[in-house]
Enzyme design. Structure first.
Site, PDB file in Angstrom:
ATOM      1  N   ARG A  54      54.989  97.398  49.564  1.00 42.62           N
ATOM      2  CA  ARG A  54      55.251  98.841  49.601  1.00 42.62           C
ATOM      3  C   ARG A  54      55.440  99.377  51.014  1.00 42.62           C
ATOM      4  O   ARG A  54      55.653 100.569  51.195  1.00 42.62           O
ATOM      5  CB  ARG A  54      54.104  99.592  48.928  1.00 42.62           C
ATOM      6  CG  ARG A  54      53.959  99.277  47.433  1.00 42.62           C
ATOM      7  CD  ARG A  54      52.790 100.075  46.859  1.00 42.62           C
ATOM      8  NE  ARG A  54      52.650  99.858  45.431  1.00 42.62           N
ATOM      9  CZ  ARG A  54      51.869  98.922  44.884  1.00 42.62           C
ATOM     10  NH1 ARG A  54      51.189  98.128  45.658  1.00 42.62           N
ATOM     11  NH2 ARG A  54      51.795  98.796  43.578  1.00 42.62           N
ATOM     12  N   GLY A  79      45.415  91.218  42.271  1.00 39.90           N
ATOM     13  CA  GLY A  79      45.267  90.226  41.214  1.00 39.90           C
ATOM     14  C   GLY A  79      44.123  90.483  40.261  1.00 39.90           C
ATOM     15  O   GLY A  79      43.935  89.747  39.292  1.00 39.90           O
ATOM     16  N   GLU A 115      44.640  90.585  36.406  1.00 40.47           N
ATOM     17  CA  GLU A 115      45.216  89.436  35.713  1.00 40.47           C
ATOM     18  C   GLU A 115      44.366  88.178  35.727  1.00 40.47           C
ATOM     19  O   GLU A 115      44.522  87.328  34.851  1.00 40.47           O
ATOM     20  CB  GLU A 115      46.574  89.072  36.348  1.00 40.47           C
ATOM     21  CG  GLU A 115      47.591  90.187  36.330  1.00 40.47           C
ATOM     22  CD  GLU A 115      47.499  91.112  37.536  1.00 40.47           C
ATOM     23  OE1 GLU A 115      47.973  92.252  37.447  1.00 40.47           O
ATOM     24  OE2 GLU A 115      46.944  90.691  38.565  1.00 40.47           O
ATOM     25  N   ASN A 159      39.605  97.743  41.036  1.00 37.47           N
ATOM     26  CA  ASN A 159      38.774  97.638  39.840  1.00 37.47           C
ATOM     27  C   ASN A 159      38.066  96.295  39.754  1.00 37.47           C
ATOM     28  O   ASN A 159      38.378  95.347  40.472  1.00 37.47           O
ATOM     29  CB  ASN A 159      39.644  97.833  38.597  1.00 37.47           C
ATOM     30  CG  ASN A 159      40.883  96.952  38.637  1.00 37.47           C
ATOM     31  OD1 ASN A 159      41.889  97.338  39.226  1.00 37.47           O
ATOM     32  ND2 ASN A 159      40.821  95.773  38.029  1.00 37.47           N
ATOM     33  N   ASP A 211      39.416 100.916  35.047  1.00 30.79           N
ATOM     34  CA  ASP A 211      40.445 100.689  36.077  1.00 30.79           C
ATOM     35  C   ASP A 211      40.591 101.903  36.989  1.00 30.79           C
ATOM     36  O   ASP A 211      41.664 102.188  37.491  1.00 30.79           O
ATOM     37  CB  ASP A 211      41.797 100.328  35.440  1.00 30.79           C
ATOM     38  CG  ASP A 211      42.803  99.837  36.478  1.00 30.79           C
ATOM     39  OD1 ASP A 211      42.381  99.244  37.473  1.00 30.79           O
ATOM     40  OD2 ASP A 211      44.012 100.057  36.295  1.00 30.79           O
ATOM     41  N   TRP A 251      49.793 105.017  43.681  1.00 28.53           N
ATOM     42  CA  TRP A 251      49.914 104.532  45.060  1.00 28.53           C
ATOM     43  C   TRP A 251      50.794 105.424  45.921  1.00 28.53           C
ATOM     44  O   TRP A 251      50.701 105.375  47.160  1.00 28.53           O
ATOM     45  CB  TRP A 251      50.487 103.112  45.078  1.00 28.53           C
ATOM     46  CG  TRP A 251      51.959 103.052  44.727  1.00 28.53           C
ATOM     47  CD1 TRP A 251      52.496 102.870  43.498  1.00 28.53           C
ATOM     48  CD2 TRP A 251      53.066 103.199  45.628  1.00 28.53           C
ATOM     49  NE1 TRP A 251      53.862 102.892  43.563  1.00 28.53           N
ATOM     50  CE2 TRP A 251      54.251 103.085  44.856  1.00 28.53           C
ATOM     51  CE3 TRP A 251      53.177 103.400  47.000  1.00 28.53           C
ATOM     52  CZ2 TRP A 251      55.521 103.177  45.418  1.00 28.53           C
ATOM     53  CZ3 TRP A 251      54.456 103.497  47.567  1.00 28.53           C
ATOM     54  CH2 TRP A 251      55.600 103.379  46.777  1.00 28.53           C
ATOM     55  N   CYS A 279      55.642  90.415  30.311  1.00 27.82           N
ATOM     56  CA  CYS A 279      56.988  90.892  30.641  1.00 27.82           C
ATOM     57  C   CYS A 279      57.084  92.390  30.891  1.00 27.82           C
ATOM     58  O   CYS A 279      57.931  92.836  31.669  1.00 27.82           O
ATOM     59  CB  CYS A 279      57.963  90.524  29.518  1.00 27.82           C
ATOM     60  SG  CYS A 279      57.834  88.816  28.930  1.00 27.82           S
ATOM     61  N   CYS A 322      57.425  94.382  34.322  1.00 25.59           N
ATOM     62  CA  CYS A 322      58.706  94.590  35.006  1.00 25.59           C
ATOM     63  C   CYS A 322      59.776  95.159  34.080  1.00 25.59           C
ATOM     64  O   CYS A 322      60.543  96.043  34.478  1.00 25.59           O
ATOM     65  CB  CYS A 322      59.215  93.274  35.591  1.00 25.59           C
ATOM     66  SG  CYS A 322      58.201  92.610  36.931  1.00 25.59           S
ATOM     67  N   MET A 343      63.101  86.705  38.842  1.00 24.31           N
ATOM     68  CA  MET A 343      62.629  86.481  37.479  1.00 24.31           C
ATOM     69  C   MET A 343      61.699  85.271  37.454  1.00 24.31           C
ATOM     70  O   MET A 343      62.123  84.154  37.746  1.00 24.31           O
ATOM     71  CB  MET A 343      63.821  86.257  36.543  1.00 24.31           C
ATOM     72  CG  MET A 343      63.446  85.755  35.147  1.00 24.31           C
ATOM     73  SD  MET A 343      62.391  86.909  34.232  1.00 24.31           S
ATOM     74  CE  MET A 343      61.710  85.794  32.989  1.00 24.31           C
TER      75      MET A 343
END
Length: 717
Positions: free
Chosen positions: A148, A208, A211, A287, A332, A420, A632, A635, A675
């Site tokens: 960013r 991360g 996830e 978080n 979160d 953000w 998926c 994105c 991708m």
């Protein structure tokens, strides 16, 4: 120790360090510090909060991250004459990034940290550097979109990459000076936030926690050589391996169960501020991993230092103090939104403060000398808590909000009351300008237990609770709010057509600049919120703008185009016709009297691919939807309705062909384009995923009303 590679002219790290140890006058001068020849160079003086605004050398312009410039050549009286001077088209890839400017050159990192230098006088690209991050990222490509923002120190432009590298580039040539890998090999982490510089150092965190079982940390490096200087972990590790210091031992007492097996989280994925007056670094932490406190820590303990502001000694990285925004966090509600520094008069006394408007909807004013809470009030509707108790600093939570019975509904959401996109503080008006979000979340962890939870392999979203986000019946979901941090109340607020509006800049010209997903880039009167100027950018504007002066002329630069987490909310942005393939991505630069124009925007309407003979299978589509939501949607958008971050798969011919689909998804044919490869997918998973996409395309093709429009899920960091 992480190894740095110094590349310029074949000079080795050992030689650089030897010269430094010998007190080389040239090396001291390059460090940009006080030398026998006088004061620091101009670029370093520009980093001070009281600098004149000639340049914009850091993400928030100065150390204090106010996103404010004292320049006033462009002001409330003449902003109507502001016009486009030049525009530079960018290729596909994330354009939602904060540029910087030093000595007449604008630098930015779009896409996956592809850095470009643009001459302000001519609008010509001077050089570009592509670190080829997608090819190097592996599974790290599965979350995030690139950085960013970037940093500048001592004639070097410093960028962070998706795969975890810091790269310092020569400002004149764009050639790498040094590069360092900041993440351990194979760690399921990535970088999305801007690096920050201070006192000859550069600091970077990572992401991360949404996830994977990760343990958050930040690392500081020498900005001239890339040598690692210190590292600080934001959550404690496995006690059986010993703690790094007493701070980690103290933090461990606030955790329960075998938390280290879940990583803990606390990623510093965005907010880092240098407090020069106290020579300390302030970290805004993320978080817990997973979100669900019942899983992460058996529902017990505050879990330091997740969702906190943590102050470290800038020279050593040693802990000084902390303030925890959400003890035992479970929604979160991370504290990784930007933090602004200011000197305020409160109750008749001067106070050095840090101000932040994190996800949980309260605006905090905190004494930055000791971390004590001064005040906190909600800036949007908040239903998860009644208030923040000033004496204890802790929230007074509403009953049931921890989804003790399995379900709960609350405001704001995991997307945040503020995301953000940075707010701005004007020391001239003494107001903070917040790009606020007003949405509702539904949580449900029915059937999810500590015993049956596990992180999905391969960095898929794994919060430990089911969730959905919607407007909750409100017509206004986004606001531009002018907030008085002393009185803790709004001075004015403007409704926005949607949430996800752009980052903000305030100026000494009594102006506030902000872009919107509808393509408008506007200037407002900082005192009363009246819109004084609007420019049709021919594309959504999410990135924060900057302003600077070159040869006596003030410029404003912003990058147009939709990217980062905004793209997840395709259903909410469908009305704007934002398409990954055809949307414009441009660097736009303005000045008084500018006369340049942009080509017209080509209207876009999603048209589904042909799929003759397709027969939907509800059970198979449901299996595919689960895969799509975790892998998926981050994105390609909720319900396969893309918002500009990646292609709308309902319109792509690839899902209609099983072989082509496998080549892209399983074999990674499009990794260089960003991708990710999912080589672990079985034939059944590929078939279910493809079937779900084909089902969503069939809905579009049929023209039936799509019930998915208007809601979305939260993305990763």
């Amino acid at each position: 120790m992480i190894e740095a590679k110094v590349l310029r002219g074949g000079v080795t790290l050992a030689l650089v360090l030897m010269l430094a140890a010998c007190g080389s006058a040239d090396q001291q001068a390059l460090a940009g510090k006080e030398t026998d020849r006088g004061a620091p160079e101009g670029w370093e003086r520009q980093l001070d909060d009281g600098s004149d605004g000639e340049d914009w050398p850091a993400f928030g312009r100065t150390y204090g991250e106010q996103h404010y410039s004292p320049l006033e050549q462009i002001n409330a009286g003449n902003v109507g004459d502001l016009g486009l001077v030049w525009a530079v088209d960018l290729p596909p890839g994330n354009p939602a990034t904060g540029p910087i400017e030093v000595a007449g050159t604008v630098y930015l990192a779009s896409g996956y940290s592809v850095v470009r230098a643009i001459d302000v006088a001519t609008g010509k690209i001077k050089w570009e550097h592509d670190p080829h991050a997608p090819e190097a990222s592996g599974i790290r490509l599965r979350q995030g979109w690139g950085s960013r923002g970037i940093a500048y120190w001592n004639h070097k432009v410093i960028t962070a990459t998706q795969d975890g590298r810091l790269v310092a580039l020569d400002e004149k040539t764009g050639k790498p000076v040094w590069t360092v890998q900041t993440l351990e090999e194979g760690a399921p982490m990535f970088i999305s936030g801007p690096p920050r510089v201070f006192d000859g150092k550069v600091i970077i965190g990572n992401a991360g926690s949404d996830e994977s079982a990760v343990r958050g940390f930040v690392t500081a490096f020498d900005a001239d050589t890339g040598k690692q200087l210190w590292k600080f972990y934001t959550v404690p590790g496995d006690p059986s391996k010993g703690f790094e210091d007493e701070t980690q031992r103290m933090a461990a007492r606030t955790w329960s169960g075998d938390w280290w097996k879940y990583g803990g989280g606390g990623s510093v994925w965005n907010a880092i501020t240098y407090d020069k007056a106290n020579d300390q670094i302030l970290l805004g932490t993320g978080n817990g991993a997973p979100w669900n406190h019942k899983i992460r820590s058996m529902g017990k303990g505050d879990n330091l230092f997740v969702c906190s502001i943590v102050a470290l000694d800038a020279k050593t990285g040693k802990y000084k103090w902390h303030y925890q925004i959400n003890p035992g966090e479970s929604w979160d509600f991370n504290a990784a939104m930007d933090m602004e520094l200011a000197d305020l008069t409160i109750d008749g006394k001067p106070r050095q403060v840090v101000m932040t408007a994190p996800k949980n909807g309260f605006y905090y004013v905190i004494d930055r000398k000791n971390g004590k809470l001064i005040s906190a009030e909600p800036f949007v509707e908040v239903t998860w808590a009644k208030k923040i108790d000033i004496a204890s600093g802790r929230p007074v939570e509403n009953p049931g909000v921890r989804y003790e019975s399995g379900k709960t509904t609350f405001r704001p959401t995991p997307l945040g009351a503020h995301s953000w996109m940075p707010m701005a503080y004007s020391p001239k008006t003494k107001l903070t300008y917040i790009p606020a979000i007003d949405l509702q979340a539904h949580f449900d962890d029915t059937g999810i237990t500590r015993e049956n939870f596990k992180f999905a392999e391969g960095m898929a979203l794994s919060p430990g609770v089911g969730y959905a986000i919607d407007a909750g019946g409100k017509e206004v979901t986004g606001w531009l709010i002018a907030w008085d941090p002393v009185a803790q109340k709004p001075r004015w607020k403007l409704p926005m057509p949607t949430h996800g509006n752009g980052g903000i800049m305030a100026t000494g010209g009594n102006l506030v600049f902000q872009g919107r997903p509808d393509g408008g880039f506007s200037a407002y009167d900082a005192q009363n919120g009246k819109r004084l100027w609007n420019f049709d950018a021919r594309a959504g504007v999410v990135a924060p703008p900057i302003t600077y002066r070159v040869n006596g002329r003030q410029y404003v630069t912003v990058i147009a185009g939709i990217g980062t987490s905004v793209g997840l909310f395709g259903p909410m942005f469908a009305k704007y016709g934002i398409d990954y393939r055809t949307q414009a991505r441009r660097v736009l630069t303005f000045a008084i009297g500018g006369k340049a124009t942009l080509p017209p925007r080509t209207p876009y309407k999603a048209v589904a691919f042909d799929d003759p003979g397709f027969a939907p299978d509800a059970a198979k589509a449901a299996r595919g939807e689960g895969i799509f939501g975790g892998r998926c949607a981050v994105c390609h958008g909720t319900s396969v309705i893309a918002g500009g971050t990646a292609p709308d798969l309902r319109t792509s011919p690839i899902p209609a062909d099983a072989n082509a689909f496998a080549e892209v998804v399983k074999n990674g044919a499009l990794v260089p384009a960003g991708m990710p490869q999912f080589g672990e997918f079985s034939a059944d998973q590929l078939d279910a995923l493809r079937h779900y996409i084909r089902t969503r395309a069939e809905v579009l093709r049929s023209g039936r009303r799509d019930s998915s429009v208007g809601s979305a899920h939260k993305t990763g960091e």
